[in-house]
Enzyme design. Sequence first.
Site, PDB file in Angstrom:
ATOM      1  CG  ASP A 294      -1.849   1.164   1.297  1.00 40.11           C
ATOM      2  OD1 ASP A 294      -2.730   1.233   0.430  1.00 40.11           O
ATOM      3  OD2 ASP A 294      -1.698   2.010   2.193  1.00 40.11           O
TER       4      ASP A 294
ATOM      5  CD  GLU B 263      -2.380   2.426  -3.535  1.00 36.58           C
ATOM      6  OE1 GLU B 263      -3.014   3.402  -3.973  1.00 36.58           O
ATOM      7  OE2 GLU B 263      -1.689   2.483  -2.497  1.00 36.58           O
TER       8      GLU B 263
END
Length: 751
Positions: free
Chosen positions: A432, A485
């Site tokens: 993330d 991401e």
Amino acid sequence: MATYTNINEDIAPVPVNQSDLSAVSNATFYNPHEVLGGHLGSGDHAGTVTIRVLRPLAKSVTIYTQKGTAEARHEFNGVFVAVIAAEKTADGWAVPDYRVCTTYEGGKSVMEDDPYRYLPSIGDMDAYLFGEGRHERLWEALGARVRRYDDPMGGADGAPGHQVVGTSFTVWAPNAHAVRVVGNFNSWDGRRHAMRELGSSGIWEIFIPGVKAGEVYKYELLNANHEWKMKADPMERSHEIPPATGSIVVESDHEWNDEAWMDHRRHTDPHAGPVSIYEVHAGSWKKGIGNYRELADELVDYVAKEGFTHVEFMPLTEHPFSGSWGYQVTGYYAVDSRLGNPDDFKYLVDKFHRAGIGVIMDWVPAHFPKDDFALGRFDGTPLYEDPDPLRGEHPDWGTYVFNFGRREVRNFLVANACFWLDEYHIDALRVDAVSSMLYLDYSRKPGQWRPNIYGGRENLEAIDFLKEANATAYKNNPGVMMIAEESTAYPGITAPTDAGGLGFGLKWNMGWMHDTLQYLHETPINRKWHHNEITFSMAYAYSEHYVLPISHDEVVYGKGSLFGKMPGDDWQRYAGVRALFAYQWAHPGKNLTFMGNEIAQYGEWNHDGSVDWDALNWPDHRGVQKLVADLNEFYKDTPAIWSQDFDPAGFQWLTSDDADHNTLSFLRIGSKGEQLVVVVNFSGEAWQDYQVPLPQGGNWTEVLTTDDKKYGGSDIHNGTFAAVKGEYHSRDWSAKLTIPALGAVFLKPEN
């Protein structure tokens, strides 16, 4: 047992410096094992052992060995001392095994083993590797681990073969003045279990006999500011259910049954195969599901029925605030306790694997929250976080940023990635907020960030960390995937580290997601003016190895559901969702959609709610669900769609410029020459006699259409037809078809 008679009461115990004795009695000494426990005498006192124990509030203390007992005398402020005979061995004298019986006011007596008679449970090599930032299995060295030792004294009945069962506690706190373990086992009085610091490593250690799995504990630190602070274990395997903040001792007894899956994983490159991901927030997938085992009983079958190859869980590491969805982690080695214990989660992963489904989990190494019980200012200093105020805090999320330049911190995170892939058999980590790690000026205004040593904006230490994490994960766990991401144009996200890249296997294509949803938000009559938004992705499709996501971030906080994003009446919205799925699945790159999208639910996601399963009472929602299942099965069976996802040879435009009809057509080509023609009509009306260029002659068959009646469509079909010779859009063959409104058709040659 007999009382010792062979030791003269006048024999003095091994001496201890008074200041050290005072510090030990207050559990503030950095090396209590140097004073407490058994210590051999020397010189005239050879053959004797001095035993000191700390028993605040004790009335009397007795030392028990296999040969007899000895009464200890009170020496100083709760410290008791006894001198007993040493044990003769072939190599000289040794401290015999002993137990400590403590009697308190009121007559209560407690027989206990002594933590201070045990050698360190962490080796010099472990400490060295950690200090160098190279301990790839750090979870086997630090944290709380249940251990067993043979017990020569036997059990309560003296029978042989008995084992001492206890827990070794090891924690890194280099700037602490003292560290103690507290829990119910010592009435949360840390004086009984002060830890020793192992040299200059900054690691503190103690083995506590009798502490078993299930015990709640914390570390109590006299930190760099001379304040006593209780902290959860950074390496905890389990945690109390929030808002409680204690760590829990864990011993796994799960027996894995996924050998076939793991063997296949080791010998397979998943990046080269079909990847269709169902993204899930475990706590809100379905109302009434309270734990990982119940989730396994329903979610595994559902994902298999829908045909997805992988499930991706939003973070399941321990986090105190459910509204963070798991993206503000306090326990990096602990599975989220709200849904069960580590073995419960292993059961879930195991069941997915036995169903042939891979498991992906989101991983958050960029930042962590400031909760006082956790990593923040762990030993009173910025230990895990960057000490530079212009680098150590994230302005958007109010969190601390890891100190990626510190070897031990980097090791903590790299090993954490390997931990989930190894211990829990996780098949991929989706990392993330990579963008926030790459740039020092991320979400910072001028004057709020400090350039790197070369004057640039790149976070060189974080970049090195990502390279190391990816390289180590792939090296130690063949067949896994590391997925970024990342939303910027930073080059080489999925390039190999030895070629200067970051070494990820896949990257989320945030640009495709943004452009596609923005295009579909327009009414069909206006889409001709935005045609470049639906075709632009192919201009950079091979710059990285992409996943095409329609993720949770796009269906929350007022953005509306996927169904709600579509313009028009209900029929047009359902059709728009179906066309999007077909376009997404056929486009180069792997696929991901968030739970609820696959049934075209009306409302956006709410983490306190559930997928709107009641929507399936209506046929149109069931139709979208059926299409997704059929798309997934078709996708897996059609190598033309996935076998050359990252090779330009796998894609050709047939028509990319028909903005007036809101229609595109393209060819997907497999690694063995397989062909699939895809035509997508994003307009609000069907096109009859629509001419489609084809790569070859002969008969072609429509093998799937999103307009099929069973999906809720108008049931326009093209069946099997012959290609017509004649140049059209630079192709030698073409055919005139009926392309349904807001529909997609897949065509295969019969050869």
